[in-house]
Design a protein around this motif. Structure first.
Motif, PDB file in Angstrom:
ATOM      1  N   ALA A  48       0.831  -1.202   0.000  1.00  0.00           N
ATOM      2  CA  ALA A  48       0.000   0.000   0.000  1.00  0.00           C
ATOM      3  C   ALA A  48       0.870   1.260   0.000  1.00  0.00           C
ATOM      4  CB  ALA A  48      -0.913   0.004   1.224  1.00  0.00           C
ATOM      5  N   GLY A  49       0.423   2.292  -0.727  1.00  0.00           N
ATOM      6  CA  GLY A  49       1.104   3.578  -0.703  1.00  0.00           C
ATOM      7  C   GLY A  49       0.710   4.348   0.544  1.00  0.00           C
ATOM      8  N   GLY A  50       1.336   5.511   0.750  1.00  0.00           N
ATOM      9  CA  GLY A  50       1.095   6.289   1.961  1.00  0.00           C
ATOM     10  C   GLY A  50      -0.368   6.648   2.177  1.00  0.00           C
ATOM     11  N   TRP A  51      -1.002   7.222   1.169  1.00  0.00           N
ATOM     12  CA  TRP A  51      -2.399   7.641   1.334  1.00  0.00           C
ATOM     13  C   TRP A  51      -3.327   6.450   1.386  1.00  0.00           C
ATOM     14  CZ3 TRP A  51      -2.911  12.083   3.362  1.00  0.00           C
ATOM     15  CH2 TRP A  51      -2.045  13.131   3.046  1.00  0.00           C
ATOM     16  N   GLN A  52      -2.983   5.405   0.588  1.00  0.00           N
ATOM     17  CA  GLN A  52      -3.793   4.179   0.652  1.00  0.00           C
ATOM     18  C   GLN A  52      -3.778   3.623   2.067  1.00  0.00           C
ATOM     19  OE1 GLN A  52      -1.814   1.928  -2.443  1.00  0.00           O
ATOM     20  NE2 GLN A  52      -3.714   1.811  -3.601  1.00  0.00           N
ATOM     21  N   MET A  53      -2.573   3.604   2.681  1.00  0.00           N
ATOM     22  CA  MET A  53      -2.452   3.107   4.042  1.00  0.00           C
ATOM     23  C   MET A  53      -3.296   3.958   4.982  1.00  0.00           C
ATOM     24  SD  MET A  53       0.820   3.436   6.416  1.00  0.00           S
ATOM     25  CE  MET A  53       0.373   5.157   6.507  1.00  0.00           C
ATOM     26  N   PHE A  54      -3.233   5.290   4.790  1.00  0.00           N
ATOM     27  CA  PHE A  54      -3.954   6.180   5.689  1.00  0.00           C
ATOM     28  C   PHE A  54      -5.466   5.987   5.580  1.00  0.00           C
ATOM     29  CE2 PHE A  54      -6.114  10.214   6.502  1.00  0.00           C
ATOM     30  CZ  PHE A  54      -5.816  10.338   7.846  1.00  0.00           C
ATOM     31  N   PHE A  55      -5.973   6.000   4.344  1.00  0.00           N
ATOM     32  CA  PHE A  55      -7.426   5.952   4.192  1.00  0.00           C
ATOM     33  C   PHE A  55      -8.008   4.565   4.403  1.00  0.00           C
ATOM     34  CE2 PHE A  55      -6.748  10.021   1.996  1.00  0.00           C
ATOM     35  CZ  PHE A  55      -7.679  10.756   2.703  1.00  0.00           C
ATOM     36  N   ARG A  56      -7.228   3.512   4.083  1.00  0.00           N
ATOM     37  CA  ARG A  56      -7.797   2.178   4.196  1.00  0.00           C
ATOM     38  C   ARG A  56      -7.526   1.536   5.551  1.00  0.00           C
ATOM     39  NH1 ARG A  56      -8.618  -0.924  -0.741  1.00  0.00           N
ATOM     40  NH2 ARG A  56      -8.683   0.512  -2.489  1.00  0.00           N
ATOM     41  N   VAL A  57      -6.471   1.946   6.247  1.00  0.00           N
ATOM     42  CA  VAL A  57      -6.118   1.273   7.500  1.00  0.00           C
ATOM     43  C   VAL A  57      -6.212   2.225   8.701  1.00  0.00           C
ATOM     44  CG1 VAL A  57      -4.321   0.044   8.748  1.00  0.00           C
ATOM     45  CG2 VAL A  57      -4.666  -0.395   6.320  1.00  0.00           C
ATOM     46  N   THR A  58      -5.466   3.345   8.632  1.00  0.00           N
ATOM     47  CA  THR A  58      -5.388   4.202   9.810  1.00  0.00           C
ATOM     48  C   THR A  58      -6.723   4.867  10.127  1.00  0.00           C
ATOM     49  OG1 THR A  58      -3.092   4.620   9.244  1.00  0.00           O
ATOM     50  CG2 THR A  58      -4.098   6.076  10.851  1.00  0.00           C
ATOM     51  N   LEU A  59      -7.317   5.484   9.140  1.00  0.00           N
ATOM     52  CA  LEU A  59      -8.556   6.233   9.391  1.00  0.00           C
ATOM     53  C   LEU A  59      -9.683   5.334   9.932  1.00  0.00           C
ATOM     54  CD1 LEU A  59      -9.296   9.170   9.280  1.00  0.00           C
ATOM     55  CD2 LEU A  59     -10.211   8.834   7.000  1.00  0.00           C
ATOM     56  N   PRO A  60      -9.919   4.151   9.324  1.00  0.00           N
ATOM     57  CA  PRO A  60     -10.952   3.288   9.912  1.00  0.00           C
ATOM     58  C   PRO A  60     -10.647   2.884  11.350  1.00  0.00           C
ATOM     59  CG  PRO A  60     -10.381   2.531   7.711  1.00  0.00           C
ATOM     60  CD  PRO A  60      -9.401   3.606   8.064  1.00  0.00           C
ATOM     61  N   LYS A  61      -9.367   2.763  11.676  1.00  0.00           N
ATOM     62  CA  LYS A  61      -8.997   2.358  13.039  1.00  0.00           C
ATOM     63  C   LYS A  61      -9.348   3.427  14.058  1.00  0.00           C
ATOM     64  CE  LYS A  61      -4.766   0.952  13.860  1.00  0.00           C
ATOM     65  NZ  LYS A  61      -3.330   0.769  13.631  1.00  0.00           N
ATOM     66  N   ILE A  62      -9.255   4.692  13.641  1.00  0.00           N
ATOM     67  CA  ILE A  62      -9.413   5.772  14.617  1.00  0.00           C
ATOM     68  C   ILE A  62     -10.747   6.493  14.467  1.00  0.00           C
ATOM     69  CG2 ILE A  62      -6.945   6.183  14.855  1.00  0.00           C
ATOM     70  CD1 ILE A  62      -7.329   8.630  12.992  1.00  0.00           C
ATOM     71  N   ARG A  63     -11.649   5.993  13.606  1.00  0.00           N
ATOM     72  CA  ARG A  63     -12.811   6.819  13.238  1.00  0.00           C
ATOM     73  C   ARG A  63     -13.664   7.190  14.451  1.00  0.00           C
ATOM     74  NH1 ARG A  63     -15.695   1.903   9.896  1.00  0.00           N
ATOM     75  NH2 ARG A  63     -15.309   0.391  11.505  1.00  0.00           N
TER      76      ARG A  63
END
Lengths: 288, 386, 274
Positions: free
Chosen positions: A185-200
């Motif tokens: 995954a690229g940086g933004w892909q990682m952010f939107f697909r993994v990090t953001l759902p984790k912290i929503r």
């Protein structure tokens, strides 16, 4: 009855009396200091009946105050979301010198008086301030305009979202982000697909608190507002103006709207705590 | 894929997590990185995955420099110790993740992705569980989801960090046999980190034993177990009795036990022998002329098929442990409190001070018959068989 | 610089620094600069003026008293919420945060209406000769209101995490209930209690909105320091406002320091890092 049966252990009578007394003390204190003032707001607002109440709310002054309050929150909260995520990301996934200092700076607005938050912007942009003369020469006004309201509000609410996200991201660690990277995954892909759902949910929680504070802030905005009705009065300032004009019902009517906002926030916050406890940060001391 | 690791060094806040590590891995090999916690094995794995970077050294994959390739483009499948499954995605979405985040040019179509996910889930025996969330699975199932997710990107090399660490004992054994079977089926170069020697011995083609950031021995499981290359490996793999030897008038001796002429010169005057519990001969007859140490049997610990004997040896001022098959206990007439004679059948002996040049050898002592001197760590060859 | 594994370090830290710099650091620097402009002697002179001294005394003294009350009441409420089950407990738990959720101006006018001589509580109190609204007592009441959640919310999680076995162990060793409370529970709670106290104190010292309505704002009598700052600003006495502001800012920094030290102190029982 079998002689060896152990009777169910009941708390002793004296202990139950103590429990009851402590509960009553707690309820009494909270009733006196928290619930009674809340009830007062609505009682005072409706003192002269519902028509008068609705009339007070429908006045142009209150309507423009509502618009301004929403506008200030609509600018300050999104900026704070970006700040909160950026600050939490850099604080929890990297090591760098001065990290502890940065953490303290993020917390600083919590312990600074709202009046100071207003004062510093007057000293910066006011007529006698650092940038005052330069701004005046270029025809730019900041103090006594909505811009100043946004700045002061941002100062006050700056820590809310970051403080919610930092402990959570710390507890969640970097494993899932690293897994995403290894999987390509690229940086933004990682952010939107993994990090953001984790912290929503924690983010939503922080946004709720941040928004409530942004809409309800009084001290900081009153210093930089200049109280120009229809232009620079937010709802809390409108409450003060009407109160000082002895428009009791009007002041409490606007206040009742703010109180309802507070209650809705409280309800949503309690719901999130109940429904998504596992995805919110454990509330560390000093997190508010 | 052939991996060549040369002189890899990694420092953490002053201490060395890896120190000049060399290792080559052949295509299709199943290699275990075995060591106690803090030995650097996980650091090595993370460097291979691109999640950490060395302070020195190089890694070549099929002759190409691997370190300059980012984690994203390395085509490495990594199974994290605690799996790092995306808790907000279903099992199928977890497995599909690596395919969905590809650049659109190389991204397979929707239908193909779901077909591949199906195949993978079948392969890891999770067919039908694709719509569950990770939290709704058992530990063993989560482990297999993590594996399927790593395999989905068709990696050149599979890395597993303590793959069975978080599972209970029963699941662990069945899952590791299954993994071995899967490896034979796929033939993928696989490296896994473990601190469990049993796991490493049972599962791998070769074991790399690590200690304090250094490679102690890289060898087949049999040789690591029977031909330990260093004192650390002796003590870490299996259990071993440690007996001090000192040079006397007639060569090295530990009380009554004299293993014979040593392969070292006079500069070595003390040595340490490691004797496995099953390599101690017991003699309960009271006839004269027995060899070995006189010992008192303190306790018999019955552990299923094996019995551990706790022996007190006054001459050595220490205790020894001997293992016998449980069913032999009555035949040998062993009872707690009795006295008997014990002597080693086989031992690996190291010079006690390893600093002198020429002494970096170990002495594999095979009873009275013959003793072979083998170079330690394969660095120096000493000629002659004693 | 060593390669970083996860992306976005420069972007996130950069944005954080820019925001902090423009919104927090630069304005605070302006305050420090303005305050230092008057010089140490000038600063002391400004602060020694009777009106300023009275305002600072009221802000700090009132906040201290309010924080003390909140510590006792907050611990009691946290205890009741954690240890006992009774109908309405969840509602009570949610309402603890009311002072966070209710805008301070709203709280201010509500408290004033409540404690005014013709209010629900003010009337009976007035009949007994106690005046709350428009006195220092009123200032204290407002400060108790705004600081209340801090002690509850810092003590509550620590109390909930406290292993009941610890008390049972104390009692099995022969301790009476009150002994196990004083010798076991209270010491374990102390860092959290002090943290809550410090937070409540900081909040009450700086509080403005809820206090000014109920205080009556008589100079030398019931005028708090933040209000005096506003007054000075309205008179264009920037130096005077800055001097008072600087004192309050230093206090805010001191509280942050105390909180950091408390945090470290509460970790002294933590397991040693592996």
């Amino acid at each position: 009855m079998n002689a060896t049966t152990i009777p169910l252990r009941q708390p002793r009578r004296s202990r139950r009396v103590l429990h009851l007394a402590l509960i009553l003390c707690a309820v009494g204190f909270m009733g006196l200091f928290l619930i009674l003032p809340l009830a007062t707001v609505f009682v005072e607002a409706l003192r002269k009946g519902l028509p008068m109440y609705l009339d007070a709310i429908a006045q142009p002054g209150s309507l423009s105050a509502m618009r301004l309050t929403l506008w200030v929150a609509a600018v300050a909260v999104p900026l704070n979301i970006v700040f909160g995520i950026a600050a939490a990301w850099s604080m929890t996934h990297f090591r760098f010198p001065g990290k502890a200092l940065l953490g303290a700076l993020i917390d600083l607005p919590f312990s600074v008086s709202p009046v100071i938050a207003g004062l510093i912007y007057v000293l910066l942009f006011g007529a006698q301030g650092w940038f005052g003369p330069w701004l005046e020469a270029h025809g730019i006004r900041i103090i006594f305009t909505a811009t100043a309201l946004v700045l002061a509000t941002m100062f006050i609410t700056l820590p809310f979202i970051a403080r919610e996200l930092i402990p959570l991201m710390q507890a969640q660690g970097s494993d899932e982000e690293e897994a995403a990277r290894v999987l390509g995954a690229g940086g933004w892909q990682m952010f939107f697909r993994v990090t953001l759902p984790k912290i929503r949910w924690a983010l939503l929680y922080g946004v709720l608190l941040c928004n409530a504070r942004a809409m309800g802030e009084f001290g900081a905005v009153s210093v930089v507002s200049g109280m120009i009705r229809g232009l620079t009065t937010t709802m809390p300032l409108e409450v003060e103006m009407r109160y000082n004009e002895y428009d009791h019902v009007g002041a409490f009517a606007v206040a009742s709207l703010l109180a309802m906002l507070g209650l809705v926030t409280l309800g949503a916050k309690t719901f999130l705590e109940w429904r998504h406890r596992g995805e919110l940060a454990a509330h560390a001391p000093g997190s508010h | 894929m052939t991996l060549e690791i040369r002189g890899l060094t990694r420092k953490f806040a002053g201490c060395n997590a890896l120190e000049e590590v060399d290792l080559s891995i052949a295509p299709g090999e199943f290699l275990a990185l075995l060591g106690p916690s803090g030995s650097g094995k996980t650091t090595l794995l993370r460097i291979l995955a691109g999640l950490d970077f060395p302070d020195g050294g190089e890694i070549k994959a099929n002759g190409r420099d691997l370190l300059s390739v980012s984690a994203r483009d390395r085509k490495v499948g990594l199974v994290f110790q605690h799996y790092a499954l995306f808790r907000h995605l279903t099992v199928a979405e977890n497995v599909a993740f690596g395919l969905r985040v590809r650049r659109w040019r190389t991204r397979p179509g929707r239908a193909e992705i779901s077909a591949r996910v199906e195949t993978l889930l079948e392969r890891v025996q999770l067919a039908g569980l694709g719509s569950r969330y990770p939290a709704q699975l058992s530990g063993g199932q989560r482990q297999r989801v993590a594996l399927a997710r790593a395999l989905a990107v068709e990696p050149d090399i599979l890395l597993l960090d303590e793959p069975f660490g978080a599972l209970d004992a029963k699941v662990r054994v069945s899952l590791r046999r299954w993994l071995r079977g899967l490896h034979e089926e796929l033939g993928l170069t696989t490296i896994f980190v473990t601190h469990d020697q049993e796991e490493a011995l049972e599962l791998s083609d070769r074991i790399a034993v690590m200690n304090r950031g250094r490679m102690e021995q890289v060898d087949t499981p049999e040789r690591v177990y029977h031909d330990a290359a260093s004192p650390f490996v002796c003590e870490f793999i299996g259990s071993a009795n440690r007996v001090n030897l000192s040079r006397g008038a007639r060569g090295f001796a530990a009380a009554e036990w004299m293993p014979g002429p040593a392969p070292w010169g006079d500069e070595v005057d003390r040595a340490i022998a490691y004797v496995r519990p099953q390599h101690l001969a017991l003699d309960v007859s009271s006839a004269a002329g027995q060899r070995g140490w006189l010992a008192q049997l303190r306790h018999i610990y019955l552990a299923g098929s094996v019995a551990h004997l706790e022996l007190d040896v006054p001459a050595l001022k220490q205790q020894l442990e001997a293992d016998v098959a449980s069913e032999d206990l009555p035949r040998l007439g062993l009872r707690a409190g009795m006295t008997l004679h014990v002597s080693p059948k086989r031992a690996i002996i190291f010079p006690a001070s390893g600093s002198e040049p020429g002494a970096e050898t170990r002495w594999v002592w095979n009873g009275e018959r013959a003793a072979a001197v083998v170079p330690a760590r394969g660095e120096r060859v000493v000629n002659g068989i004693f | 610089m060593r390669k970083r594994i996860l992306p976005g370090f420069g972007l996130s830290l950069g944005y954080t620094m820019i925001c902090l710099g423009f919104i927090v650091l630069l304005p605070l620097a302006a305050l420090a600069w303005k305050a230092s402009g008057v010089g140490i002697m000038g600063l002391l002179q400004l602060l020694d003026a009777p009106r300023a001294r009275a305002a600072l005394m009221l802000s700090f003294g009132g906040a201290f008293a309010a924080a003390l009350i909140n510590t006792v009441a907050g611990f009691l409420v946290a205890w009741v919420l954690v240890r006992y089950r009774f109908p309405g407990r969840r509602v009570l738990d949610a309402l603890v945060d009311l002072p966070f959720a209710l805008p301070t101006a709203v709280a201010g006018i509500a408290l004033t209406a409540l404690y005014a001589p013709n209010g629900w509580l003010g009337q009976p109190l007035f009949d007994h000769g106690i005046r709350v609204a428009y006195t220092r007592l009123g200032v204290g009441v407002a400060m108790v209101f705004v600081g209340f959640p801090f002690v509850v919310r810092t003590v509550q999680p620590v109390l909930a995490a406290l292993d009941r076995e610890i008390e049972e162990a104390a009692e099995s060793l022969g301790a009476r209930r009150w002994q196990s409370f004083l010798r076991v529970i209270l010491p374990l709670m102390l860092p959290a209690i002090l943290t809550g106290f410090a937070l409540a104190l900081a909040r009450a010292v700086g509080e403005y909105g809820s206090v000014i309505f109920i205080a009556g704002n008589l100079p030398m009598q019931s005028e708090i320091a933040p209000l005096l700052i506003v007054q000075k600003l309205e008179e264009f006495d920037y130096a005077g406002a800055s001097a008072l502001g600087a004192v309050m800012l230093v206090f805010a920094f001191a509280i942050l320091l105390v909180l950091a030290l408390l945090q470290r102190w509460s970790r002294r029982w933590a397991e040693l890092p592996a």
